[in-house]
Design a protein around this motif. Structure first.
Motif, PDB file in Angstrom:
ATOM      1  N   GLY A 142      40.578  43.025  42.528  1.00  0.00           N
ATOM      2  CA  GLY A 142      40.876  44.194  43.358  1.00  0.00           C
ATOM      3  C   GLY A 142      42.274  44.771  43.188  1.00  0.00           C
ATOM      4  O   GLY A 142      42.421  45.960  42.866  1.00  0.00           O
ATOM      5  N   PRO A 143      43.342  43.964  43.376  1.00  0.00           N
ATOM      6  CA  PRO A 143      44.687  44.552  43.309  1.00  0.00           C
ATOM      7  C   PRO A 143      45.020  45.147  41.934  1.00  0.00           C
ATOM      8  O   PRO A 143      45.715  46.158  41.842  1.00  0.00           O
ATOM      9  CB  PRO A 143      45.605  43.356  43.620  1.00  0.00           C
ATOM     10  CG  PRO A 143      44.759  42.455  44.470  1.00  0.00           C
ATOM     11  CD  PRO A 143      43.370  42.595  43.917  1.00  0.00           C
TER      12      PRO A 143
ATOM     13  N   GLU B  33      39.105  39.416  45.624  1.00  0.00           N
ATOM     14  CA  GLU B  33      40.364  39.681  46.330  1.00  0.00           C
ATOM     15  C   GLU B  33      41.221  38.411  46.337  1.00  0.00           C
ATOM     16  O   GLU B  33      40.695  37.304  46.167  1.00  0.00           O
ATOM     17  CB  GLU B  33      40.089  40.193  47.747  1.00  0.00           C
ATOM     18  CG  GLU B  33      39.377  41.551  47.791  1.00  0.00           C
ATOM     19  CD  GLU B  33      40.150  42.699  47.122  1.00  0.00           C
ATOM     20  OE1 GLU B  33      41.396  42.621  47.035  1.00  0.00           O
ATOM     21  OE2 GLU B  33      39.503  43.665  46.663  1.00  0.00           O
ATOM     22  N   PRO B  34      42.554  38.551  46.558  1.00  0.00           N
ATOM     23  CA  PRO B  34      43.458  37.411  46.402  1.00  0.00           C
ATOM     24  C   PRO B  34      43.107  36.179  47.229  1.00  0.00           C
ATOM     25  O   PRO B  34      43.341  35.054  46.788  1.00  0.00           O
ATOM     26  CB  PRO B  34      44.813  37.969  46.844  1.00  0.00           C
ATOM     27  CG  PRO B  34      44.710  39.428  46.630  1.00  0.00           C
ATOM     28  CD  PRO B  34      43.279  39.800  46.835  1.00  0.00           C
ATOM     29  N   THR B  35      42.536  36.370  48.428  1.00  0.00           N
ATOM     30  CA  THR B  35      42.250  35.196  49.270  1.00  0.00           C
ATOM     31  C   THR B  35      40.900  34.562  48.938  1.00  0.00           C
ATOM     32  O   THR B  35      40.555  33.516  49.496  1.00  0.00           O
ATOM     33  CB  THR B  35      42.276  35.592  50.765  1.00  0.00           C
ATOM     34  OG1 THR B  35      41.454  36.749  50.914  1.00  0.00           O
ATOM     35  CG2 THR B  35      43.682  35.884  51.249  1.00  0.00           C
ATOM     36  N   ASP B  36      40.119  35.182  48.051  1.00  0.00           N
ATOM     37  CA  ASP B  36      38.821  34.605  47.664  1.00  0.00           C
ATOM     38  C   ASP B  36      39.042  33.402  46.752  1.00  0.00           C
ATOM     39  O   ASP B  36      40.021  33.351  46.007  1.00  0.00           O
ATOM     40  CB  ASP B  36      37.979  35.631  46.878  1.00  0.00           C
ATOM     41  CG  ASP B  36      37.609  36.838  47.726  1.00  0.00           C
ATOM     42  OD1 ASP B  36      37.744  36.754  48.960  1.00  0.00           O
ATOM     43  OD2 ASP B  36      37.208  37.860  47.143  1.00  0.00           O
TER      44      ASP B  36
ATOM     45  N   ALA C 126      50.809  43.094  42.066  1.00  0.00           N
ATOM     46  CA  ALA C 126      49.420  42.620  41.882  1.00  0.00           C
ATOM     47  C   ALA C 126      49.439  41.167  41.404  1.00  0.00           C
ATOM     48  O   ALA C 126      48.654  40.337  41.875  1.00  0.00           O
ATOM     49  CB  ALA C 126      48.676  43.509  40.889  1.00  0.00           C
ATOM     50  N   ALA C 127      50.356  40.834  40.487  1.00  0.00           N
ATOM     51  CA  ALA C 127      50.436  39.450  39.979  1.00  0.00           C
ATOM     52  C   ALA C 127      50.869  38.507  41.100  1.00  0.00           C
ATOM     53  O   ALA C 127      50.373  37.380  41.206  1.00  0.00           O
ATOM     54  CB  ALA C 127      51.400  39.376  38.802  1.00  0.00           C
TER      55      ALA C 127
ATOM     56  N   ALA D  24      28.513  30.777  41.804  1.00  0.00           N
ATOM     57  CA  ALA D  24      28.528  31.814  42.853  1.00  0.00           C
ATOM     58  C   ALA D  24      29.599  32.864  42.529  1.00  0.00           C
ATOM     59  O   ALA D  24      29.383  34.068  42.711  1.00  0.00           O
ATOM     60  CB  ALA D  24      28.804  31.172  44.209  1.00  0.00           C
ATOM     61  N   PHE D  25      30.721  32.388  42.009  1.00  0.00           N
ATOM     62  CA  PHE D  25      31.802  33.308  41.646  1.00  0.00           C
ATOM     63  C   PHE D  25      31.344  34.238  40.516  1.00  0.00           C
ATOM     64  O   PHE D  25      31.497  35.458  40.597  1.00  0.00           O
ATOM     65  CB  PHE D  25      33.031  32.487  41.205  1.00  0.00           C
ATOM     66  CG  PHE D  25      34.180  33.333  40.716  1.00  0.00           C
ATOM     67  CD1 PHE D  25      35.077  33.885  41.615  1.00  0.00           C
ATOM     68  CD2 PHE D  25      34.362  33.579  39.358  1.00  0.00           C
ATOM     69  CE1 PHE D  25      36.143  34.674  41.173  1.00  0.00           C
ATOM     70  CE2 PHE D  25      35.408  34.366  38.909  1.00  0.00           C
ATOM     71  CZ  PHE D  25      36.303  34.906  39.816  1.00  0.00           C
TER      72      PHE D  25
END
Ligand code: FAQ
Length: 330
Positions: free
Chosen positions: A161-162, A37-40, A101-102, A25-26
């Motif tokens: 994203g970031p 995005e970071p929380t994904d 971003a990191a 799926a990813f």
């Protein structure tokens, strides 16, 4: 000490059928061009690859201030000094966006800096070469920022994203940096005989190290295949190197300078230049810590970090005090 060692772990790209439902799926989100995005949820390898690449990129921006900072006090005019000062300051800003971003991936800036100082993380090989004359500052802007933009423009479309958003802003500033470098080269190449010789000498010394910035040849690149499958990288190292040569050779011709490659030749059939590969032994030696300035660069960074400790402590103490008085008031 301070070796930028090349790891040998080759990541094999797996087929969709070999993945778990979550990984599939990813991958399908990536294939559809969606931003992550970071929380994904993300595979561990994706997270680690991004931390490695964004961290290395951030370190490059920060270490990259050193060769140019070397000329701030010696820039030939007040205007050139102000421009160089602004450029070096921009590089610090780029480093900060990238560390941020990191950090969204769960690593702290302090951890990344510790790894750099311990020789466990890399920064771009190019910053291990010295800037010996004012023309070198022109060559750095023209060639080094030119190569950086060639690599970074596609990274605006990277899947995380970031990182992608940081790249959009950074590319705008890098394009100004490249122009200021070319402007210095135009003045030097169009100046007197001594200035023209300095411009040619700067091109001679920076040409191959700039080609090395794109990384080893595709057959030696251990990360490209997986990074491209994840759209962390958009192009291969050799593709970008070729584009850089094709863009830069006419610029050298306009300056009346000679690219130091006797095999450089326009190839009508493929519509691009044939050119000599850099000396890859030299590249791998620089990565191992044996370039002309590796030791000096790391010593300067470690010293800046240690000298700045009291500032970090003071900021933390101030933040703690504010937090304590806010809690007391509630
Ligand atoms: N220097 O498998 P690949 C700038 C390492 S920004 C040092 O092909 P990958 C702005 C690589 O990490 C310049 N190490 O690796 C500015 C890996 O080692 P590892 C920085 C290098 O990641 C201008 C190993 O070799 N830009 O200049 C280099 O897929 C003026 C195998 O290589 C970025 O970082 C190198 N040149 O592709 C600032 C852009 N090349 O980690 C101040 C983002 C390769 O396994 C003044 N990064 N290695 O131990 C990228 O696009 C990629 O990371 C590449 C390398 C293309 C650099």
């Amino acid at each position: 000490m301070y070796a930028q060692m090349v790891k040998t772990d080759t990541t094999k790209v797996r087929d969709l059928s070999e993945m778990s439902a979550q990984e599939r799926a990813f991958q399908e989100r990536i294939d559809r061009g969606e931003k992550i995005e970071p929380t994904d949820w993300m595979p561990d390898g994706y997270r680690k690859t991004l931390i490695r690449q964004i961290g290395q990129h951030a370190h490059s921006e920060i270490v990259g201030q050193l060769p140019e900072g070397n000329w701030i006090t010696r820039a030939p005019t007040l205007e050139r000094k102000a421009i160089l000062l602004a450029k070096v300051q921009d590089e610090a800003g780029h480093g900060l966006y990238l560390y941020c971003a990191a950090e969204t991936l769960g690593v702290s800036r302090d951890e990344l800096i510790e790894l750099l100082h311990a020789g466990k993380m890399k920064y771009s090989s190019i910053f291990n070469y010295p800037t010996l004359t004012w023309a070198d500052i022109g060559a750095v802007g023209w060639l080094v920022d030119g190569a950086a933009i060639m690599n970074q423009v596609p990274l605006q479309r990277t899947s995380f994203g970031p990182y992608s958003r940081a790249m959009i802003r950074i590319c705008k500033e890098e394009s100004f940096h490249q122009r200021q470098g070319y402007d210095i080269m135009m003045k030097m190449a169009g100046g007197n005989e001594a200035q023209r010789r300095m411009a040619q000498d700067a091109l001679d010394r920076f040409w191959y190290p700039s080609l090395m910035m794109f990384g080893p040849s595709d057959k030696e690149s251990v990360h490209s295949a997986q990074s491209m499958a994840w759209k962390i990288k958009i192009n291969t190292n050799d593709e970008l190197r070729q584009k850089f040569v094709d863009q830069t050779v006419p610029q050298a011709q306009y300056l009346g300078l000679t690219v130091p490659d006797e095999h450089l030749k326009w190839n009508e059939d493929k519509g691009s230049y044939d050119f000599s590969e850099p000396d890859w032994n030299e590249f791998f030696e620089v990565l191992k810590g044996n370039g002309p300035c590796n030791r000096e660069r790391m010593e300067a960074r470690v010293k800046a970090w240690e000298d700045g400790e009291w500032v970090r402590d003071a900021l933390m103490a101030h933040a703690d005090k504010r937090e304590a008085s806010r809690t007391a008031a509630e």
